[in-house]
Design a protein around this motif. Structure first.
Motif, PDB file in Angstrom:
ATOM      1  N   GLN A  21      31.566  28.048  16.964  1.00  0.00           N
ATOM      2  CA  GLN A  21      30.353  27.318  16.641  1.00  0.00           C
ATOM      3  C   GLN A  21      30.394  25.961  17.308  1.00  0.00           C
ATOM      4  OE1 GLN A  21      30.575  27.452  12.404  1.00  0.00           O
ATOM      5  NE2 GLN A  21      29.501  29.395  12.310  1.00  0.00           N
ATOM      6  N   ARG A  22      29.254  25.568  17.809  1.00  0.00           N
ATOM      7  CA  ARG A  22      29.147  24.270  18.464  1.00  0.00           C
ATOM      8  C   ARG A  22      28.603  23.261  17.461  1.00  0.00           C
ATOM      9  NH1 ARG A  22      27.902  23.730  24.184  1.00  0.00           N
ATOM     10  NH2 ARG A  22      26.316  22.370  23.345  1.00  0.00           N
ATOM     11  N   TYR A  23      29.227  22.106  17.432  1.00  0.00           N
ATOM     12  CA  TYR A  23      28.764  21.087  16.503  1.00  0.00           C
ATOM     13  C   TYR A  23      28.830  19.718  17.169  1.00  0.00           C
ATOM     14  CZ  TYR A  23      33.729  20.194  15.745  1.00  0.00           C
ATOM     15  OH  TYR A  23      35.045  19.903  15.917  1.00  0.00           O
ATOM     16  N   ALA A  24      28.087  18.792  16.565  1.00  0.00           N
ATOM     17  CA  ALA A  24      28.083  17.406  17.033  1.00  0.00           C
ATOM     18  C   ALA A  24      28.223  16.506  15.812  1.00  0.00           C
ATOM     19  CB  ALA A  24      26.782  17.098  17.766  1.00  0.00           C
ATOM     20  N   ALA A 133      19.643  18.958  18.766  1.00  0.00           N
ATOM     21  CA  ALA A 133      20.489  20.073  18.323  1.00  0.00           C
ATOM     22  C   ALA A 133      19.977  21.395  18.866  1.00  0.00           C
ATOM     23  CB  ALA A 133      20.547  20.110  16.800  1.00  0.00           C
ATOM     24  N   ILE A 134      18.689  21.573  18.856  1.00  0.00           N
ATOM     25  CA  ILE A 134      18.106  22.822  19.358  1.00  0.00           C
ATOM     26  C   ILE A 134      18.243  22.905  20.873  1.00  0.00           C
ATOM     27  CG2 ILE A 134      15.929  24.072  19.639  1.00  0.00           C
ATOM     28  CD1 ILE A 134      15.220  23.039  16.765  1.00  0.00           C
ATOM     29  N   SER A 135      17.949  21.804  21.569  1.00  0.00           N
ATOM     30  CA  SER A 135      18.009  21.829  23.033  1.00  0.00           C
ATOM     31  C   SER A 135      19.441  22.009  23.558  1.00  0.00           C
ATOM     32  CB  SER A 135      17.388  20.565  23.630  1.00  0.00           C
ATOM     33  OG  SER A 135      18.217  19.455  23.403  1.00  0.00           O
ATOM     34  N   LYS A 136      20.418  21.503  22.842  1.00  0.00           N
ATOM     35  CA  LYS A 136      21.815  21.618  23.287  1.00  0.00           C
ATOM     36  C   LYS A 136      22.550  22.763  22.593  1.00  0.00           C
ATOM     37  CE  LYS A 136      22.309  16.871  24.727  1.00  0.00           C
ATOM     38  NZ  LYS A 136      22.439  16.918  26.141  1.00  0.00           N
ATOM     39  N   ALA A 137      21.807  23.540  21.806  1.00  0.00           N
ATOM     40  CA  ALA A 137      22.326  24.739  21.125  1.00  0.00           C
ATOM     41  C   ALA A 137      23.482  24.426  20.159  1.00  0.00           C
ATOM     42  CB  ALA A 137      22.730  25.801  22.131  1.00  0.00           C
ATOM     43  N   TYR A 138      23.367  23.303  19.424  1.00  0.00           N
ATOM     44  CA  TYR A 138      24.360  23.005  18.405  1.00  0.00           C
ATOM     45  C   TYR A 138      24.064  23.837  17.160  1.00  0.00           C
ATOM     46  CZ  TYR A 138      25.909  18.909  21.027  1.00  0.00           C
ATOM     47  OH  TYR A 138      26.407  18.071  21.986  1.00  0.00           O
ATOM     48  N   ASP A 139      25.125  24.329  16.531  1.00  0.00           N
ATOM     49  CA  ASP A 139      24.954  25.052  15.286  1.00  0.00           C
ATOM     50  C   ASP A 139      24.896  24.085  14.105  1.00  0.00           C
ATOM     51  OD1 ASP A 139      25.002  27.605  16.466  1.00  0.00           O
ATOM     52  OD2 ASP A 139      27.184  27.552  16.556  1.00  0.00           O
ATOM     53  N   PHE A 140      25.662  22.995  14.197  1.00  0.00           N
ATOM     54  CA  PHE A 140      25.718  21.984  13.145  1.00  0.00           C
ATOM     55  C   PHE A 140      25.665  20.602  13.770  1.00  0.00           C
ATOM     56  CE2 PHE A 140      28.267  25.428  11.328  1.00  0.00           C
ATOM     57  CZ  PHE A 140      27.651  25.584  10.100  1.00  0.00           C
ATOM     58  N   VAL A 141      25.015  19.679  13.065  1.00  0.00           N
ATOM     59  CA  VAL A 141      25.124  18.264  13.393  1.00  0.00           C
ATOM     60  C   VAL A 141      25.560  17.584  12.105  1.00  0.00           C
ATOM     61  CG1 VAL A 141      23.954  16.175  14.162  1.00  0.00           C
ATOM     62  CG2 VAL A 141      23.352  18.370  15.180  1.00  0.00           C
ATOM     63  N   LEU A 142      26.717  16.934  12.158  1.00  0.00           N
ATOM     64  CA  LEU A 142      27.286  16.269  10.994  1.00  0.00           C
ATOM     65  C   LEU A 142      27.063  14.767  11.100  1.00  0.00           C
ATOM     66  CD1 LEU A 142      30.690  18.178  10.995  1.00  0.00           C
ATOM     67  CD2 LEU A 142      28.661  18.709   9.645  1.00  0.00           C
ATOM     68  N   ASP A 143      26.768  14.155   9.963  1.00  0.00           N
ATOM     69  CA  ASP A 143      26.583  12.712   9.897  1.00  0.00           C
ATOM     70  C   ASP A 143      27.809  12.098   9.249  1.00  0.00           C
ATOM     71  OD1 ASP A 143      25.726  10.114   9.666  1.00  0.00           O
ATOM     72  OD2 ASP A 143      24.124  10.540   8.238  1.00  0.00           O
ATOM     73  N   SER A 145      28.224   8.762   8.703  1.00  0.00           N
ATOM     74  CA  SER A 145      27.974   7.392   8.251  1.00  0.00           C
ATOM     75  C   SER A 145      28.387   7.145   6.806  1.00  0.00           C
ATOM     76  CB  SER A 145      26.516   7.005   8.458  1.00  0.00           C
ATOM     77  OG  SER A 145      25.676   7.784   7.658  1.00  0.00           O
ATOM     78  N   GLU A 146      28.124   8.057   5.905  1.00  0.00           N
ATOM     79  CA  GLU A 146      28.507   7.863   4.501  1.00  0.00           C
ATOM     80  C   GLU A 146      29.108   9.154   3.989  1.00  0.00           C
ATOM     81  OE1 GLU A 146      25.687   5.915   2.001  1.00  0.00           O
ATOM     82  OE2 GLU A 146      24.909   4.749   3.659  1.00  0.00           O
ATOM     83  N   GLY A 147      30.314   9.441   4.444  1.00  0.00           N
ATOM     84  CA  GLY A 147      30.911  10.725   4.124  1.00  0.00           C
ATOM     85  C   GLY A 147      30.324  11.754   5.075  1.00  0.00           C
ATOM     86  N   ILE A 148      30.944  12.869   5.195  1.00  0.00           N
ATOM     87  CA  ILE A 148      30.447  13.889   6.107  1.00  0.00           C
ATOM     88  C   ILE A 148      29.360  14.698   5.409  1.00  0.00           C
ATOM     89  CG2 ILE A 148      31.054  15.958   7.425  1.00  0.00           C
ATOM     90  CD1 ILE A 148      32.235  13.474   8.652  1.00  0.00           C
TER      91      ILE A 148
END
Length: 171
Positions: A21-24, A133-143, A145-148
């Motif tokens: 899975q790809r994530y950012a 996320a859609i254009s780069k085909a990420y499955d997840f984007v995690l933030d 900034s205040e915990g994951i």
């Protein structure tokens, strides 16, 4: 023989990478801090909050003064006047608490102002994240900034229906 083993290892590595899975990871606090509209809204909210806090502090100071006056005079007052003053003090104290709750409480005035000023900027960031996320085909984007937290997840990865089927529950 060595060539075949290397080819097999390369093939397995590609297969694993293809299924991975790809994530950012992003930092929305950092992103928002770089947006002038957000900084302006945040400053405006701080000023509003300070004004409202001053209003509450002034009312509290008046209440404190009334309490001191009452304590000094209570020995000279009749029972009827004492009761009247205590009721007035109680009413003023309730007004201060109600004002504080109305201004700063859950879904109070400050919350509504934040929704009005900040939410459009946050929505803009969320839309940009979703588009990226859609254009780069990420499955997840995690933030981070205040915990994951997951800020975007590809809907095809949602297995809730599979769990319901496993439990024997039909929609």
């Amino acid at each position: 023989m060595k060539k075949n083993v290397l080819l097999l290892i390369a093939f397995v590595a590609l297969a694993i990478a293809g299924n991975a899975q790809r994530y950012a990871i992003i930092d929305t606090k950092y992103i928002l801090g770089k947006i002038p509209e957000y900084r302006d809204a945040d400053k405006k909210l701080q000023l509003i909050g300070e004004q409202w806090q001053k209003e509450i502090d002034d009312k509290q100071a008046q209440l404190d003064k009334m309490y001191k006056n009452y304590e000094a005079e209570q020995f000279m007052l009749t029972d009827e006047l004492k009761k009247k003053r205590e009721d007035e003090l109680f009413q003023r104290e309730k007004e201060v608490r109600d004002l504080q709750k109305r201004r700063f409480g859950y879904e109070g005035d400050l919350f509504k102002e934040r929704q009005k000023l900040v939410k459009p900027v946050q929505d803009k960031v969320y839309n940009a994240v979703q588009k990226m996320a859609i254009s780069k085909a990420y499955d997840f984007v995690l933030d981070k900034s205040e915990g994951i937290t997951i800020i975007f997840a590809d809907p095809k990865l949602d297995k809730s229906e599979d769990v319901l089927r496993e439990l024997g529950i039909k929609n």
